[in-house]
Design an enzyme around this catalytic site. Structure first.
Site, short mmCIF file in Angstrom:
data_model
loop_
_atom_site.label_atom_id
_atom_site.label_comp_id
_atom_site.label_asym_id
_atom_site.label_seq_id
_atom_site.Cartn_x
_atom_site.Cartn_y
_atom_site.Cartn_z
N THR A 133 20.09 30.70 161.65
CA THR A 133 19.09 31.77 161.55
C THR A 133 19.49 32.84 160.53
O THR A 133 18.74 33.09 159.58
CB THR A 133 18.80 32.39 162.94
OG1 THR A 133 18.47 31.33 163.84
CG2 THR A 133 17.68 33.39 162.88
N ASP A 138 20.07 30.10 172.92
CA ASP A 138 19.87 28.69 172.56
C ASP A 138 21.06 27.82 172.96
O ASP A 138 20.88 26.71 173.44
CB ASP A 138 19.63 28.62 171.05
CG ASP A 138 19.61 27.20 170.52
OD1 ASP A 138 18.64 26.48 170.83
OD2 ASP A 138 20.54 26.82 169.80
N HIS A 167 25.53 31.03 160.68
CA HIS A 167 24.76 30.04 161.46
C HIS A 167 23.32 30.03 160.94
O HIS A 167 22.92 30.89 160.17
CB HIS A 167 24.83 30.39 162.95
CG HIS A 167 24.47 29.25 163.84
ND1 HIS A 167 23.30 29.22 164.58
CD2 HIS A 167 25.12 28.09 164.11
CE1 HIS A 167 23.26 28.08 165.28
NE2 HIS A 167 24.34 27.38 165.01
N HIS A 197 20.94 24.61 175.33
CA HIS A 197 21.42 23.26 175.01
C HIS A 197 22.37 22.75 176.10
O HIS A 197 22.38 21.56 176.41
CB HIS A 197 22.17 23.25 173.67
CG HIS A 197 21.28 23.24 172.47
ND1 HIS A 197 20.61 22.11 172.05
CD2 HIS A 197 20.93 24.22 171.60
CE1 HIS A 197 19.89 22.40 170.96
NE2 HIS A 197 20.07 23.67 170.67
N SER A 241 16.52 25.30 164.41
CA SER A 241 16.63 26.73 164.08
C SER A 241 16.56 26.97 162.58
O SER A 241 16.10 28.03 162.15
CB SER A 241 17.95 27.30 164.61
OG SER A 241 17.90 27.39 166.01
ZN ZN Z 1 19.19 25.02 169.21
#
Ligand code: ZN
Length: 434
Positions: A145, A261, A143, A265, A92
């Protein structure tokens, strides 16, 4: 083609023509260069997720498959590979760096190049033009992004440094999770810079102008499926639009459905569909804003695919959306509750929305004796088997992602492109500097 069909087609073409003409008039009324730009990222949201979401949302009582907001706004595709040293599968951070700066870097990079030198982001360019900037996300605000849009760091893992560097980001709106990364002394520095600090959704209504730092969870926001509320990201998005649109020079906003996401995961389809719904709702909020403000461009994409999700598995030509729609909580929450209860079988059946059979209950029981993590895994396997959902990895995969757009210059994003092109196109639409 027989005559009746040809005639029907010709008549429907005649009926459609005036509609096309009036749509053209609207397009000519809109400016060719947007005043405001909104980029929305579905983290991990590869094409399998938007297709899955279409079937998940489908109304079984009607003959047709209803369109989703993704079907409505689709314009193209984008490749996502990182700088060559990191291979073909991006993380990411590298992908967000590409989307924020137009430059490919290594996996883990937060808007720095392969030599770890800072890259100019679209947010910095917007600020230099007097525009307002902001982010609204469901992960912690620092985070990967959002960090690539507001900061520069050699590693996405330097969460504390990234939170600290937001002080100099000049962001007007910062909304999401991450209280644990903003201790009291840092919050005091934000307040000294004129930020209003809020930490509960009920406080959003109090903020009607100025700069805001809103942190609504210790780390990420709660899963949509466990909240039974898919409006969290839409609420943050609406507030960001209300605040940023007060700036006469326009604004650039990043919105991220971050947790699609995370569910990917975890190979957790029920939770992933909940997060998709939350993100779709936020896109609809932005779509409404674009309709009401024809000087605004929205671009939606994903940074990469997560989990190698497949719709159908184990040789079966099937995907059971009815089963998925009946699931009332995340497997993590179902497992947590089942560990704490004696009459856990009934509770699990209730939360799953279907009756586990004898063999399945034995498997769940064995897993339950090993603890919560094992039970959660067993629940996810049960859901995957029953719904015919497949996964190939707990990591990312390298397939291209979709690009969705509406508003002035939306056509620029048509067809095949690279993720760096998305940034370059958006940058080219910023007002010229003096
Ligand atoms: Zn990821």
């Amino acid at each position: 083609m027989n005559l009746t069909k040809t005639l029907t087609w010709a008549i429907s073409a005649l009926v459609v023509l005036p509609l096309v003409a009036s749509a053209n008039i609207d397009i000519h009324d809109a400016p060719s260069r947007p005043k405001n730009m909104i980029i929305m990222v579905g983290d991990g949201m590869g094409p399998a997720y938007t297709s899955a979401y279409r079937y998940y949302q489908n109304n079984p009582d009607t003959e047709e498959i209803e369109q989703t907001v993704f079907d409505r706004l689709l314009v193209g595709m984008a490749s996502t590979y990182p700088a060559r040293q990191s291979g073909f599968v991006t993380d990411s951070a590298a992908s967000a760096t590409a989307l924020a700066t137009g430059v490919k870097s290594y996996n883990g990079a937060i808007s720095v190049d392969i030599n770890k030198r800072p890259l100019t982001s679209i947010m910095q360019m917007a600020k230099a033009r007097g525009m307002a900037i902001g982010i609204a996300v469901t992960s912690q605000v620092n985070h990967a992004t959002p960090a690539a849009f507001l900061a520069h760091n050699e590693s996405r893992r330097n969460y504390d440094e990234i939170a600290q560097s937001y002080l100099t980001s000049e962001a007007d709106v910062i909304l999401g999770g991450g209280q644990k990364y903003f201790p009291a002394p840092l919050l005091a520095q934000f307040k000294a810079k004129g930020y209003q600090h809020i930490d509960d959704f009920s406080m959003l209504a109090q903020i009607n102008k100025g700069k805001v730092l809103g942190l609504f969870a210790d780390v990420q926001l709660p899963w949509v499926i466990d909240q039974q509320d898919s409006t969290q990201l839409s609420q943050l998005t609406q507030k960001a639009l209300d605040l940023l649109s007060q700036n006469e020079q326009g604004f650039v906003l990043l919105v991220e459905g971050s947790l699609i996401d995370w569910a990917g995961h975890n190979n957790d389809i029920a939770t992933a569909m909940g997060e998709m719904h939350g993100f779709a709702n936020a896109i609809e909020v932005v779509e409404q804003f674009v309709r009401a403000n024809p000087d605004t461009l929205m671009v939606v994409t994903a940074d990469h695919n997560t989990g190698g999700l497949s719709i159908g598995a184990n040789g079966e030509y099937a995907w059971d959306t009815n089963l998925l729609q009946g699931i009332q909580a995340s497997p993590a929450k179902i497992a947590e509750q089942a560990i704490a209860q004696d009459n856990w079988q009934a509770a699990v059946n209730q939360a799953l929305g279907f009756e586990a059979n004898e063999a399945e209950l034995i498997r769940l029981s064995n897993a339950r004796m090993q603890g919560k993590a094992a039970l959660e895994t067993s629940l996810k396997q049960l859901i995957d088997t029953r719904s015919y959902t497949g996964w190939t990895t707990t990591g990312h995969t390298g397939g291209d992602v979709q690009v969705f757009a509406a508003g002035p210059a939306a056509d620029l994003f048509k067809g095949n492109q690279d993720n760096t092109d998305i940034a370059e196109k958006m940058m080219s639409l910023l007002p010229k500097t003096q």
